[in-house]
Design an enzyme around this catalytic site. Sequence first.
Site, PDB file in Angstrom:
ATOM      1  N   ARG A   6       0.861  -1.182   0.000  1.00 57.29           N
ATOM      2  CA  ARG A   6       0.000   0.000   0.000  1.00 57.29           C
ATOM      3  C   ARG A   6       0.901   1.236   0.000  1.00 57.29           C
ATOM      4  O   ARG A   6       2.105   1.149   0.129  1.00 57.29           O
ATOM      5  CB  ARG A   6      -1.017  -0.018   1.151  1.00 57.29           C
ATOM      6  CG  ARG A   6      -0.636  -0.658   2.441  1.00 57.29           C
ATOM      7  CD  ARG A   6       0.408   0.053   3.212  1.00 57.29           C
ATOM      8  NE  ARG A   6       0.107   1.477   3.342  1.00 57.29           N
ATOM      9  CZ  ARG A   6       0.999   2.404   3.594  1.00 57.29           C
ATOM     10  NH1 ARG A   6       2.292   2.075   3.710  1.00 57.29           N
ATOM     11  NH2 ARG A   6       0.682   3.667   3.715  1.00 57.29           N
ATOM     12  N   GLY A   7       0.243   2.408  -0.147  1.00 57.53           N
ATOM     13  CA  GLY A   7       1.014   3.636  -0.328  1.00 57.53           C
ATOM     14  C   GLY A   7       1.137   3.870  -1.824  1.00 57.53           C
ATOM     15  O   GLY A   7       1.473   2.942  -2.586  1.00 57.53           O
ATOM     16  N   ALA A   8       0.852   5.114  -2.255  1.00 55.91           N
ATOM     17  CA  ALA A   8       0.728   5.381  -3.692  1.00 55.91           C
ATOM     18  C   ALA A   8       1.950   4.937  -4.523  1.00 55.91           C
ATOM     19  O   ALA A   8       1.802   4.186  -5.491  1.00 55.91           O
ATOM     20  CB  ALA A   8       0.419   6.859  -3.896  1.00 55.91           C
ATOM     21  N   ARG A  46      -7.300  -0.627  -6.995  1.00 51.22           N
ATOM     22  CA  ARG A  46      -7.541   0.533  -6.118  1.00 51.22           C
ATOM     23  C   ARG A  46      -7.669   1.789  -6.982  1.00 51.22           C
ATOM     24  O   ARG A  46      -6.801   2.041  -7.832  1.00 51.22           O
ATOM     25  CB  ARG A  46      -6.390   0.708  -5.105  1.00 51.22           C
ATOM     26  CG  ARG A  46      -6.310  -0.435  -4.098  1.00 51.22           C
ATOM     27  CD  ARG A  46      -5.451  -0.076  -2.907  1.00 51.22           C
ATOM     28  NE  ARG A  46      -6.156   0.769  -1.963  1.00 51.22           N
ATOM     29  CZ  ARG A  46      -5.555   1.366  -0.925  1.00 51.22           C
ATOM     30  NH1 ARG A  46      -4.257   1.217  -0.731  1.00 51.22           N
ATOM     31  NH2 ARG A  46      -6.251   2.098  -0.090  1.00 51.22           N
ATOM     32  N   GLN A  88      -2.558   2.596   9.831  1.00 50.17           N
ATOM     33  CA  GLN A  88      -1.241   2.706   9.184  1.00 50.17           C
ATOM     34  C   GLN A  88      -0.273   3.535  10.027  1.00 50.17           C
ATOM     35  O   GLN A  88       0.933   3.306   9.995  1.00 50.17           O
ATOM     36  CB  GLN A  88      -1.378   3.351   7.792  1.00 50.17           C
ATOM     37  CG  GLN A  88      -1.985   2.459   6.736  1.00 50.17           C
ATOM     38  CD  GLN A  88      -3.491   2.625   6.642  1.00 50.17           C
ATOM     39  OE1 GLN A  88      -4.159   2.976   7.615  1.00 50.17           O
ATOM     40  NE2 GLN A  88      -4.045   2.350   5.477  1.00 50.17           N
ATOM     41  N   ASP A 147      -2.174  10.622  -2.375  1.00 53.07           N
ATOM     42  CA  ASP A 147      -2.441   9.603  -3.401  1.00 53.07           C
ATOM     43  C   ASP A 147      -2.725  10.210  -4.759  1.00 53.07           C
ATOM     44  O   ASP A 147      -2.596   9.539  -5.781  1.00 53.07           O
ATOM     45  CB  ASP A 147      -3.616   8.733  -2.969  1.00 53.07           C
ATOM     46  CG  ASP A 147      -3.217   7.907  -1.769  1.00 53.07           C
ATOM     47  OD1 ASP A 147      -3.245   8.441  -0.645  1.00 53.07           O
ATOM     48  OD2 ASP A 147      -2.825   6.749  -1.961  1.00 53.07           O
ATOM     49  N   ASN A 207      -5.794  12.298   0.153  1.00 51.01           N
ATOM     50  CA  ASN A 207      -4.921  11.473   1.008  1.00 51.01           C
ATOM     51  C   ASN A 207      -5.803  10.694   1.981  1.00 51.01           C
ATOM     52  O   ASN A 207      -7.025  10.846   1.996  1.00 51.01           O
ATOM     53  CB  ASN A 207      -3.911  12.352   1.749  1.00 51.01           C
ATOM     54  CG  ASN A 207      -2.817  11.517   2.401  1.00 51.01           C
ATOM     55  OD1 ASN A 207      -2.282  10.594   1.769  1.00 51.01           O
ATOM     56  ND2 ASN A 207      -2.486  11.785   3.648  1.00 51.01           N
ATOM     57  N   LYS A 208      -5.160   9.870   2.767  1.00 50.57           N
ATOM     58  CA  LYS A 208      -5.863   8.986   3.707  1.00 50.57           C
ATOM     59  C   LYS A 208      -6.943   9.713   4.490  1.00 50.57           C
ATOM     60  O   LYS A 208      -6.737  10.851   4.921  1.00 50.57           O
ATOM     61  CB  LYS A 208      -4.813   8.380   4.646  1.00 50.57           C
ATOM     62  CG  LYS A 208      -5.333   7.462   5.727  1.00 50.57           C
ATOM     63  CD  LYS A 208      -6.180   6.321   5.200  1.00 50.57           C
ATOM     64  CE  LYS A 208      -5.489   5.496   4.145  1.00 50.57           C
ATOM     65  NZ  LYS A 208      -6.413   4.622   3.407  1.00 50.57           N
TER      66      LYS A 208
HETATM   67  O1  MRU Z   1      -4.619   3.075   2.002  1.00 53.69           O
HETATM   68  P1  MRU Z   1      -3.139   3.321   1.950  1.00 53.69           P
HETATM   69  O2  MRU Z   1      -2.416   2.788   3.139  1.00 53.69           O
HETATM   70  O3  MRU Z   1      -2.539   2.884   0.653  1.00 53.69           O
HETATM   71  O4  MRU Z   1      -3.035   4.901   2.007  1.00 53.69           O
HETATM   72  C1  MRU Z   1      -1.757   5.492   1.902  1.00 53.69           C
HETATM   73  C2  MRU Z   1      -1.784   6.956   1.997  1.00 53.69           C
HETATM   74  O5  MRU Z   1      -2.825   7.590   2.090  1.00 53.69           O
HETATM   75  C3  MRU Z   1      -0.464   7.657   1.881  1.00 53.69           C
HETATM   76  O6  MRU Z   1      -0.457   8.835   2.647  1.00 53.69           O
HETATM   77  C4  MRU Z   1      -0.212   8.028   0.414  1.00 53.69           C
HETATM   78  O7  MRU Z   1      -0.392   6.915  -0.399  1.00 53.69           O
HETATM   79  C5  MRU Z   1       1.142   8.592   0.202  1.00 53.69           C
HETATM   80  S1  MRU Z   1       2.392   7.334   0.300  1.00 53.69           S
HETATM   81  C6  MRU Z   1       3.886   8.045  -0.021  1.00 53.69           C
END
Ligand code: MRU
Length: 352
Positions: free
Chosen positions: A52-54, A95, A202, A243, A253-254
Site C-alpha cells: 500500500r502507499g501510492a 484501487r 497505518q 495519493d 490522502n488517507k
Molecule cells: O490506504 P493506503 O495505506 O494505501 O493509504 C496510503 C496513503 O494515504 C499515503 O499517505 C499516500 O499513499 C502517500 S504514500 C507516499
Amino acid sequence: MPVAQLKPPEPVLWQDGELFLLDQTQLPLTTVTEKQETVEQVWDSIKQLKVRGAPAIGIAGAYGLVMAVKPQTQLPISEFLAELERQANYLDSARPTAVNLRWALTRIVKKAQALSHLPVPELQEALEQEAVQIHNEDRQLCRRIGEHGLPLIKGGMGVLTHCNAGALATSELGTALSPLYLAHERGIRFKVYADETRPLLQGARLTSWELQQSGIDVTLICDNMAAHMMSQGLIDLVIVGTDRVAANGDVANKIGTLGVAILAQYFQIPFYVACPYSTIDFATAEGQSIVIEERSEDEVTHFGLRRTAPPNISVRNPAFDVTPHTLVTGLITERGIIRPPYIENLQLSYSA
Ligand code: MRU
C-alpha cells in the site's frame, strides 16, 4: 551519540524475475514477505493493502504487469499489446484513488507500444527493465523530496504526520517522512507525532514502527488527539503524503487528512504535502473529481478481529478524503517546494 539506524524491510522486491511483497497487514508484529505467483495474487495484495502507499502500489503494479505477460512469448505483437493493456486495466482496478498505479501501468504500456518493432521476448525484457527503472527512480525521487523538505525541519520542533508516507509506502525514504529521515541523519533533534489513522491503523502499525526503528523520537496518538496536541503548542509543522494531487493543488490522502488540515489552519500551523510528480494528475482539474475508494464495512465495525459495533448498523468507509488547496502551505516535490497559486506554479514547474 550515534543512534541505531535500523531500516524497515523493503515493501517491494524484484529478484531474478520474481516479485516479492512484504505483507504490511501483519506489521509490526510479524514480518512476512510473500512471493507473488500470479497476476491475480498481485491484484489481491494491492486490494488487501498487503502492499500500500501510492508509489509502492505503482511499483508493484508495474512488476505485476511484467509478470502477467511473461508467458505470452508466442503471441503475435498486436495480440501481445492487447493482452498487456487488458492486464494493465485489470491491475488498475484494484484501487482507484492513488494515481501512481495508473501512471506506472501506462508507462509500461507506452514503452511496449514504442518498442513494438521488437520480437516479443526482447520486448518483455525491455518492459522488465522499465519496471526496474520505475523502482530505482522512486528511490532517487524520495531522496530529492527529502532534500527539498529538509530546511523545514528545525531542532526542537513537533511534527505531525497522518497515515504512512514513509519507507513502507515507497522504495526507500518515503515522501512525507523523507525530510525527517534526512534531518535525523544530520543530527537535528525533533519530535514526531504519528496519528494512528483509523480504521486500518497505518500510523500505529507502520509509521510509528518505521520511525522507531530508525531511532527517531516518535509519539503515537489517536486521531482525535491531534487538536489537543496542537492546542498545547506541541505541533509546529504537519507533513503528509498524498495519493493524487489535482491540477489545482487539491490533495487526496488517507481519510482524516482533511480534518488535520482544517485544524492546522485554525492553529496557524504550516501544512505541507510531500509527493513525487507522478502523483500529480494534470488530467483531473479539481479534487472533487477524484474517485474516493470505499472499503469494506468490516474495517469500521471491527477493531482487529473483534466486532465493536452493533449488528446491522449502517456504515460508511471512505478510505481517502480531499483537502482543498487553500489549506495546503506547499507541495514538497522532487523539483522543489511548490507554493500557491497552484494552477500556475504546478504548470510552470511541470514544463520547466
Ligand atoms: O490506504 P493506503 O495505506 O494505501 O493509504 C496510503 C496513503 O494515504 C499515503 O499517505 C499516500 O499513499 C502517500 S504514500 C507516499
